[in-house]
Scaffold this motif. Sequence first.
Motif, short mmCIF file in Angstrom:
data_model
loop_
_atom_site.label_atom_id
_atom_site.label_comp_id
_atom_site.label_asym_id
_atom_site.label_seq_id
_atom_site.Cartn_x
_atom_site.Cartn_y
_atom_site.Cartn_z
N LYS A 188 -4.27 -7.64 7.06
CA LYS A 188 -2.82 -7.55 7.30
C LYS A 188 -2.48 -8.04 8.71
CE LYS A 188 -2.68 -5.52 3.36
NZ LYS A 188 -3.47 -6.48 2.60
N LYS A 194 -4.06 -10.17 10.54
CA LYS A 194 -4.29 -11.60 10.67
C LYS A 194 -2.99 -12.37 10.47
CE LYS A 194 -7.14 -15.05 8.32
NZ LYS A 194 -8.10 -15.19 7.24
N LYS A 195 -2.20 -11.95 9.50
CA LYS A 195 -0.93 -12.62 9.21
C LYS A 195 0.04 -12.48 10.38
CE LYS A 195 -1.65 -11.69 4.33
NZ LYS A 195 -3.05 -11.34 4.48
N ARG A 196 0.10 -11.26 10.96
CA ARG A 196 0.97 -11.02 12.12
C ARG A 196 0.52 -11.83 13.31
NH1 ARG A 196 -0.19 -4.77 12.20
NH2 ARG A 196 -0.11 -4.51 9.97
N ARG A 231 1.36 -15.52 13.05
CA ARG A 231 2.79 -15.77 13.24
C ARG A 231 3.15 -15.69 14.73
NH1 ARG A 231 7.64 -15.51 10.02
NH2 ARG A 231 9.40 -14.88 11.30
#
Length: 118
Positions: free
Chosen positions: A51, A53-55, A58
């Motif tokens: 989870k 990694k996505k933040r 971005r």
Amino acid sequence: MARVKRAVNAQKKKRKVMRLAKGYFGAKSKQYRAASEQVRRSLRYAYIGRKQKKRDFRRLWIARINAAARMNGLSYSRLMNGLKVAGVDINRKMLSELAISSPEAFTALAEKAKEALK
């Protein structure tokens, strides 16, 4: 009540945990109890990490876009607003790639955003 013999299933369960714990330091790779705790914790960290990694990506893309936008005399928020007003539909990942690999293309987009904001 019937007697339940768990030998095979218990061994399978232990083998699975010990296989996952292979390469851990010290007792965590040798003893079932320590390995079991560490594997459980590691799987939880892995789940959370997927989870995060996505933040993190971005945030990285936004930092890169902001740096490139400021080189072109815009802030990140004004650039993004200008692109939206101009009808340019491009995601942050691609914008950051343009900022790194093709600065002249990014500059063209920045100019388009400036025009749209006037």
